[in-house]
Design a protein around this motif. Structure first.
Motif, PDB file in Angstrom:
ATOM      1  N   VAL A 296      44.499  22.518  19.854  1.00  0.00           N
ATOM      2  CA  VAL A 296      43.291  22.338  20.671  1.00  0.00           C
ATOM      3  C   VAL A 296      43.177  23.542  21.594  1.00  0.00           C
ATOM      4  O   VAL A 296      44.041  23.774  22.440  1.00  0.00           O
ATOM      5  N   ASP A 297      42.120  24.322  21.442  1.00  0.00           N
ATOM      6  CA  ASP A 297      41.992  25.567  22.194  1.00  0.00           C
ATOM      7  C   ASP A 297      42.055  25.340  23.702  1.00  0.00           C
ATOM      8  O   ASP A 297      42.679  26.118  24.435  1.00  0.00           O
ATOM      9  N   ALA A 298      41.424  24.269  24.195  1.00  0.00           N
ATOM     10  CA  ALA A 298      41.428  24.009  25.633  1.00  0.00           C
ATOM     11  C   ALA A 298      42.834  23.713  26.138  1.00  0.00           C
ATOM     12  O   ALA A 298      43.212  24.117  27.253  1.00  0.00           O
ATOM     13  N   GLU A 299      43.641  23.022  25.330  1.00  0.00           N
ATOM     14  CA  GLU A 299      45.020  22.744  25.733  1.00  0.00           C
ATOM     15  C   GLU A 299      45.857  24.015  25.731  1.00  0.00           C
ATOM     16  O   GLU A 299      46.713  24.204  26.612  1.00  0.00           O
ATOM     17  N   ALA A 300      45.631  24.871  24.766  1.00  0.00           N
ATOM     18  CA  ALA A 300      46.355  26.141  24.737  1.00  0.00           C
ATOM     19  C   ALA A 300      46.051  26.946  26.000  1.00  0.00           C
ATOM     20  O   ALA A 300      46.957  27.527  26.615  1.00  0.00           O
ATOM     21  N   ARG A 301      44.789  26.954  26.401  1.00  0.00           N
ATOM     22  CA  ARG A 301      44.437  27.674  27.630  1.00  0.00           C
ATOM     23  C   ARG A 301      45.098  27.029  28.849  1.00  0.00           C
ATOM     24  O   ARG A 301      45.561  27.722  29.760  1.00  0.00           O
ATOM     25  N   ALA A 302      45.157  25.699  28.871  1.00  0.00           N
ATOM     26  CA  ALA A 302      45.772  25.008  29.997  1.00  0.00           C
ATOM     27  C   ALA A 302      47.260  25.322  30.110  1.00  0.00           C
ATOM     28  O   ALA A 302      47.826  25.310  31.205  1.00  0.00           O
ATOM     29  N   ALA A 303      47.887  25.616  28.980  1.00  0.00           N
ATOM     30  CA  ALA A 303      49.304  25.983  28.974  1.00  0.00           C
ATOM     31  C   ALA A 303      49.492  27.484  29.162  1.00  0.00           C
ATOM     32  O   ALA A 303      50.606  27.985  29.016  1.00  0.00           O
ATOM     33  N   VAL A 304      48.424  28.181  29.508  1.00  0.00           N
ATOM     34  CA  VAL A 304      48.426  29.637  29.672  1.00  0.00           C
ATOM     35  C   VAL A 304      48.958  30.282  28.399  1.00  0.00           C
ATOM     36  O   VAL A 304      49.880  31.101  28.408  1.00  0.00           O
ATOM     37  N   ARG A 305      48.370  29.868  27.285  1.00  0.00           N
ATOM     38  CA  ARG A 305      48.714  30.426  25.973  1.00  0.00           C
ATOM     39  C   ARG A 305      47.405  30.769  25.265  1.00  0.00           C
ATOM     40  O   ARG A 305      46.851  29.949  24.537  1.00  0.00           O
ATOM     41  N   PRO A 306      46.887  31.954  25.492  1.00  0.00           N
ATOM     42  CA  PRO A 306      45.593  32.295  24.902  1.00  0.00           C
ATOM     43  C   PRO A 306      45.677  32.448  23.388  1.00  0.00           C
ATOM     44  O   PRO A 306      46.304  33.367  22.879  1.00  0.00           O
ATOM     45  N   GLN A 307      45.063  31.529  22.679  1.00  0.00           N
ATOM     46  CA  GLN A 307      45.007  31.601  21.220  1.00  0.00           C
ATOM     47  C   GLN A 307      43.854  30.721  20.740  1.00  0.00           C
ATOM     48  O   GLN A 307      43.408  29.818  21.457  1.00  0.00           O
ATOM     49  N   ARG A 308      43.386  30.988  19.548  1.00  0.00           N
ATOM     50  CA  ARG A 308      42.320  30.186  18.946  1.00  0.00           C
ATOM     51  C   ARG A 308      42.872  29.474  17.722  1.00  0.00           C
ATOM     52  O   ARG A 308      43.696  30.024  16.993  1.00  0.00           O
ATOM     53  N   ARG A 309      42.388  28.266  17.485  1.00  0.00           N
ATOM     54  CA  ARG A 309      42.881  27.509  16.343  1.00  0.00           C
ATOM     55  C   ARG A 309      42.661  28.272  15.046  1.00  0.00           C
ATOM     56  O   ARG A 309      43.528  28.248  14.156  1.00  0.00           O
ATOM     57  N   ALA A 310      41.553  28.976  14.937  1.00  0.00           N
ATOM     58  CA  ALA A 310      41.282  29.719  13.704  1.00  0.00           C
ATOM     59  C   ALA A 310      42.372  30.750  13.434  1.00  0.00           C
ATOM     60  O   ALA A 310      42.784  30.956  12.280  1.00  0.00           O
ATOM     61  N   ASP A 311      42.875  31.383  14.489  1.00  0.00           N
ATOM     62  CA  ASP A 311      43.936  32.373  14.317  1.00  0.00           C
ATOM     63  C   ASP A 311      45.257  31.704  13.931  1.00  0.00           C
ATOM     64  O   ASP A 311      46.041  32.257  13.146  1.00  0.00           O
ATOM     65  N   VAL A 312      45.497  30.521  14.478  1.00  0.00           N
ATOM     66  CA  VAL A 312      46.708  29.779  14.126  1.00  0.00           C
ATOM     67  C   VAL A 312      46.671  29.392  12.652  1.00  0.00           C
ATOM     68  O   VAL A 312      47.659  29.560  11.916  1.00  0.00           O
ATOM     69  N   GLU A 313      45.526  28.879  12.204  1.00  0.00           N
ATOM     70  CA  GLU A 313      45.403  28.470  10.806  1.00  0.00           C
ATOM     71  C   GLU A 313      45.575  29.672   9.873  1.00  0.00           C
ATOM     72  O   GLU A 313      46.213  29.572   8.813  1.00  0.00           O
ATOM     73  N   ALA A 314      45.029  30.823  10.260  1.00  0.00           N
ATOM     74  CA  ALA A 314      45.177  32.023   9.438  1.00  0.00           C
ATOM     75  C   ALA A 314      46.638  32.449   9.345  1.00  0.00           C
ATOM     76  O   ALA A 314      47.120  32.857   8.280  1.00  0.00           O
ATOM     77  N   ALA A 315      47.369  32.339  10.466  1.00  0.00           N
ATOM     78  CA  ALA A 315      48.789  32.685  10.457  1.00  0.00           C
ATOM     79  C   ALA A 315      49.570  31.741   9.552  1.00  0.00           C
ATOM     80  O   ALA A 315      50.457  32.164   8.794  1.00  0.00           O
ATOM     81  N   LEU A 316      49.256  30.456   9.611  1.00  0.00           N
ATOM     82  CA  LEU A 316      49.935  29.491   8.747  1.00  0.00           C
ATOM     83  C   LEU A 316      49.673  29.786   7.268  1.00  0.00           C
ATOM     84  O   LEU A 316      50.579  29.661   6.433  1.00  0.00           O
ATOM     85  N   ALA A 317      48.460  30.192   6.958  1.00  0.00           N
ATOM     86  CA  ALA A 317      48.154  30.547   5.569  1.00  0.00           C
ATOM     87  C   ALA A 317      48.991  31.747   5.122  1.00  0.00           C
ATOM     88  O   ALA A 317      49.499  31.784   3.984  1.00  0.00           O
ATOM     89  N   ARG A 318      49.164  32.736   5.994  1.00  0.00           N
ATOM     90  CA  ARG A 318      49.974  33.911   5.635  1.00  0.00           C
ATOM     91  C   ARG A 318      51.444  33.526   5.444  1.00  0.00           C
ATOM     92  O   ARG A 318      52.121  34.046   4.548  1.00  0.00           O
ATOM     93  N   ILE A 319      51.946  32.629   6.279  1.00  0.00           N
ATOM     94  CA  ILE A 319      53.342  32.204   6.154  1.00  0.00           C
ATOM     95  C   ILE A 319      53.563  31.491   4.829  1.00  0.00           C
ATOM     96  O   ILE A 319      54.539  31.753   4.109  1.00  0.00           O
TER      97      ILE A 319
END
Length: 460
Positions: free
Chosen positions: A182-205
């Protein structure tokens, strides 16, 4: 003689119930109990003489990240300017040479498992990761393709070229720090990332073909609900990861979140416990087995390979300024800090070091001479695993039952419903409620001396 415990039943929470989230115990004793060793420090060759070295663990620490998350209290810094990563690898190579020389004094040397951690090891470029693997293999003599090799990564650094290097060099497990889909939760944890980028990384792995994918998730983030927690769990499950780690959020001193407010009242404890239980039950219902409070493994997941390393007893070699090494007598490392300026200073000192032949910072496990710390470590690190402790093994090592040495503590755990009365004969293990309270149970097994040292530590 073994003690039989009654069937475990959850104990209602109340004012006398221990707080469930006190201290994440991943090793004992904690580094805040370490202190500078008397100068000039013992030589590594002397420390390792006579130690079993046929099933060692090798850990290489890379202290760099693209960004420092708000909850992070790991030994890490943002970026590596002015060719710092090159100078760091140079120092790592010097250290590896000194350590390997120290190990060569007597008996065979064999590494049974290996890991690259951090920080973010995949912060290094593909060429630098190749050099890191070369240090492990050519300098230390570890056969990375023949043993389990685990590597930590972040979505932004899990690039195809880096993953190709790791896959070719024998990585069997890639652990991706996602924390929330959840992008808003990532920001709340001071972890700037977007779900789309996470999904792309998982596909590469997955495309890289590394056998075991682990996804780290965090519960207790500001604004997180059971519904949004379920969303992250389901998003992770769509990738069918072989492993999932569920971490409670801690707010620690000198971290990004820790500077904002002191958090941790009973209401937050109950909220995190509720999310933990929801996550646990969800994963169990989807074919995962619980291996510890945090670790869940897919029942049909392939083994990473032969692994005869026992964390409770076997030695560990840590390379890098944030790594620990374990002998039976001494746990040692370099200095420890969380504050960014202090971390940078320690890294600078490490990269300038020429002689790595001595231990400089640590804690002796032989204080008192009665074996108490070794017993505590063995019991603690066995109990915090779902399989628990084999009583026969404990008796063989320490000449008695756990109750002979820790009867009061174990009786207290049983009274709270933390011990499994239905465990197989000869096994001492936690109940589901005991696993849920692992972060309260673990600290109760700390020795008075370790408690005092941790209390006296000044965070910096």
């Amino acid at each position: 003689m073994s003690t039989t415990y009654p069937a475990a039943t959850p104990v209602a929470t109340g004012p006398d119930t221990p707080r469930p989230y006190q201290n994440y115990v991943y090793a004992y004793p904690h580094k805040t109990a370490y202190r500078p060793l008397p100068e000039p420090g013992p030589r590594l060759a002397e420390l390792w003489r006579g130690e079993p070295k046929d099933a060692l663990s090798l850990y290489l620490h890379i202290p760099f990240c693209d960004v420092r998350c708000g909850f992070c209290n790991l030994f890490t810094r943002i970026g590596a300017p002015d060719e710092l990563s090159t100078r760091y690898l140079d120092a790592l190579e010097r250290q590896a040479g000194a350590v390997r020389e120290a190990l060569a004094g007597d008996g065979p040397v064999r590494f049974a498992t290996a890991a690259f951690g951090g920080g973010t090891p995949t912060f290094l470029t593909a060429d630098e990761l190749t050099r890191l693997c070369d240090i492990a293999e050519r300098r230390m003599g570890a056969d990375l393709r023949a043993v389990p090799l685990s590597v930590e990564a972040s979505p932004s650094t899990a690039t195809a070229d880096r993953l190709a290097v790791l896959a070719e060099r024998g990585a069997t497990r890639l652990s991706l720090g996602v924390q929330s889909f959840v992008d808003a939760e990532a920001r709340a944890a001071v972890r700037p990332q977007r779900r789309a980028d996470v999904e792309a990384a998982l596909a590469r792995i997955r495309a890289a073909g590394i056998p075991v994918l682990n996804i780290d998730l965090i519960y207790g983030i500001d604004g997180q609900t059971e519904e949004s927690w379920r969303l992250s769990l389901d998003a992770a499950l769509r990738w069918r990861p072989e492993e999932l780690y569920l971490y409670p959020l801690y707010v620690r001193p000198l971290t990004g979140l820790g500077r904002r407010a002191a958090v941790g009242e009973r209401a937050w404890d109950e909220h995190r416990l509720g999310l933990y239980r929801a996550g646990r039950d969800h994963l169990l219902a989807h074919g995962y087995e619980q291996r510890s409070m945090r670790m869940f493994r897919r029942a049909d997941a392939p083994a990473q390979g032969p692994d005869d390393y026992a964390c409770q007893t076997d030695g560990m070699i840590g390379l890098g300024c944030g790594a620990r090494s374990y002998t039976s007598a001494l746990h040692y490392s370099f200095d420890y800090a969380v504050d960014a300026r202090e971390v940078r200073s320690i890294i600078d000192t490490y990269t300038a070091t020429e002689d790595f032949g001595r231990a400089v910072h640590g804690r002796y496990m032989t204080d008192g001479g009665d074996g108490d710390e070794a017993r505590r470590r063995h019991l603690l690190q066995s109990l915090l695993q779902a399989d628990g402790l084999e009583r026969a093994d404990y008796r063989g090592r320490f000449g008695g039952d756990p109750e002979d040495h820790f009867g009061a503590e174990l009786a207290g755990f049983a009274a709270r419903g933390w011990l499994d009365g239905g465990a197989p004969a000869g096994v001492l293990r936690l109940s589901p409620e005991g696993l849920a309270y692992s972060d309260a149970l673990g600290p109760e097994l700390f020795s008075p001396a370790v408690r005092a040292a941790m209390s006296a530590y000044e965070a910096r």
